[in-house]
Design an enzyme around this catalytic site. Sequence first.
Site, PDB file in Angstrom:
ATOM      1  N   ARG A 175     138.262  22.478 -31.737  1.00 35.05           N
ATOM      2  CA  ARG A 175     138.492  21.612 -30.569  1.00 35.05           C
ATOM      3  C   ARG A 175     137.808  20.280 -30.881  1.00 35.05           C
ATOM      4  O   ARG A 175     136.577  20.223 -31.002  1.00 35.05           O
ATOM      5  CB  ARG A 175     137.901  22.243 -29.314  1.00 35.05           C
ATOM      6  N   HIS A 224     147.524  20.146 -27.241  1.00 39.03           N
ATOM      7  CA  HIS A 224     146.833  21.389 -26.843  1.00 39.03           C
ATOM      8  C   HIS A 224     147.848  22.538 -26.940  1.00 39.03           C
ATOM      9  O   HIS A 224     148.249  23.119 -25.926  1.00 39.03           O
ATOM     10  CB  HIS A 224     146.294  21.237 -25.417  1.00 39.03           C
ATOM     11  N   GLN A 256     147.332  26.152 -25.250  1.00 37.30           N
ATOM     12  CA  GLN A 256     147.508  26.161 -23.799  1.00 37.30           C
ATOM     13  C   GLN A 256     148.985  26.291 -23.448  1.00 37.30           C
ATOM     14  O   GLN A 256     149.367  27.082 -22.567  1.00 37.30           O
ATOM     15  CB  GLN A 256     146.948  24.850 -23.207  1.00 37.30           C
ATOM     16  N   ASP A 258     147.468  18.227 -14.552  1.00 37.58           N
ATOM     17  CA  ASP A 258     146.284  18.375 -15.400  1.00 37.58           C
ATOM     18  C   ASP A 258     145.229  17.376 -14.918  1.00 37.58           C
ATOM     19  O   ASP A 258     145.528  16.451 -14.149  1.00 37.58           O
ATOM     20  CB  ASP A 258     146.681  18.112 -16.870  1.00 37.58           C
ATOM     21  N   CYS A 305     146.305  23.786 -16.249  1.00 41.42           N
ATOM     22  CA  CYS A 305     145.641  24.486 -17.362  1.00 41.42           C
ATOM     23  C   CYS A 305     144.175  24.774 -17.071  1.00 41.42           C
ATOM     24  O   CYS A 305     143.585  25.613 -17.729  1.00 41.42           O
ATOM     25  CB  CYS A 305     145.787  23.665 -18.632  1.00 41.42           C
ATOM     26  N   ARG A 358     146.024  32.920 -22.109  1.00 40.51           N
ATOM     27  CA  ARG A 358     145.391  32.331 -23.300  1.00 40.51           C
ATOM     28  C   ARG A 358     144.936  33.445 -24.238  1.00 40.51           C
ATOM     29  O   ARG A 358     145.101  33.373 -25.446  1.00 40.51           O
ATOM     30  CB  ARG A 358     144.182  31.457 -22.900  1.00 40.51           C
TER      31      ARG A 358
HETATM   32  N1   CP Z   1     142.471  25.040 -20.444  1.00 40.47           N
HETATM   33  C1   CP Z   1     141.453  24.940 -21.304  1.00 40.47           C
HETATM   34  O1   CP Z   1     141.649  24.692 -22.499  1.00 40.47           O
HETATM   35  O2   CP Z   1     140.245  25.188 -20.768  1.00 40.47           O
HETATM   36  P1   CP Z   1     138.811  24.987 -21.444  1.00 40.47           P
HETATM   37  O3   CP Z   1     138.610  23.507 -21.601  1.00 40.47           O
HETATM   38  O4   CP Z   1     137.852  25.611 -20.491  1.00 40.47           O
HETATM   39  O5   CP Z   1     138.807  25.673 -22.783  1.00 40.47           O
HETATM   40  N1  NVA Z   2     143.687  17.201 -20.660  1.00 38.03           N
HETATM   41  C1  NVA Z   2     142.516  18.033 -20.517  1.00 38.03           C
HETATM   42  C2  NVA Z   2     142.796  19.452 -20.823  1.00 38.03           C
HETATM   43  C3  NVA Z   2     141.632  20.377 -20.613  1.00 38.03           C
HETATM   44  C4  NVA Z   2     141.902  21.768 -21.022  1.00 38.03           C
HETATM   45  C5  NVA Z   2     141.415  17.510 -21.418  1.00 38.03           C
HETATM   46  O1  NVA Z   2     141.695  17.055 -22.528  1.00 38.03           O
HETATM   47  O2  NVA Z   2     140.264  17.545 -20.994  1.00 38.03           O
END
Ligand code: CP
Ligand code: NVA
Length: 309
Positions: free
Chosen positions: A101, A128, A131, A225, A266, A294
Amino acid sequence: MKHLITLADWTSEDVESVLELAAKVKAKPGKYAGMMAGKTLLMVFEKPSLRTRVSFETGMTQLGGHAIYYDMSTSPLGAGKETIEDTVQTVSRYVDVIMARLFEHDAAERMAASSSVPVINALTNYSHPCQILADLQTIKEMKGRLAGLKLAYLGDANNNVTHSLMFGCALTGMNISIGCPVGADYSPAQKVIETAMSLAIKDAEVEVTHDARQAARDADIVYTDSWMSYHIAADKLEERVRVFTPYQVNADLMGLAAPDAIFMNCLPAVRGYEQTADVIDGPQSVVFDEAENRLHVQKAVMLRLLDLA
Ligand code: CP
Ligand code: NVA
């Protein structure tokens, strides 16, 4: 399909087959227990996480393997003492699969290019994919199909989740209508729209509008989102609340969607920002089903990338 960096690298068949495997993994988890025995997943995090971290680690446990949580700020890479390439070539000698990440999407691509084991993008500023695979699994469960449905996405559309939804919808024949503010900071780039359109099967349409009501009308799925993604600076809050408020998913907007529409986010979510509490906590919301998926879909992704199922 060696890595999962963006869904745009996958074919419609890849997505369909992983979703089929994810449904089997969910229905009969015991059948897959032990398939990762002796295998290790490295989880590199440059940003916070609840769902991604816990679902990947739990998934690996359920498959009989082991997961290592690696906070990038404690790494030579994070300290600017080592390159991505040297880091990944080193860990490729230890582990069987890597998930990361990260802020920059380019960093995920460089990881994949220098890795001898599969690399999974667990969110970059640009995409992502994990997701959206979970979201597609959820929609398929709720609606019994994907092709031909209309997904309305409201809010921040210069956004990782939006981009991956555009690719995921196109690859599965779903129509996506994006309602977002005017301006490059809030809308998908033309190149992203073109990429999504190039992936489309079954005449799937990609629409971008600045009219929230048009986007929501007759939608089978209404999705939103965060307005303050992890990489957005805190001092942007006031401006973004003002710009995105016309795109908030509330009861009025849900009323324009199909009567049996589902609501998705999400997560993490802020009640009163991207959606009202009555929507996210109401009967049309499936946000915890998508969070659960997930776990199942990522187990399927790891099994498939390692050619184990
Ligand atoms: N939806 C998602 O990726 O959540 P987190 O940021 O908690 O991993
Ligand atoms: N768009 C959001 C998604 C979180 C899972 C972010 O990048 O924080």
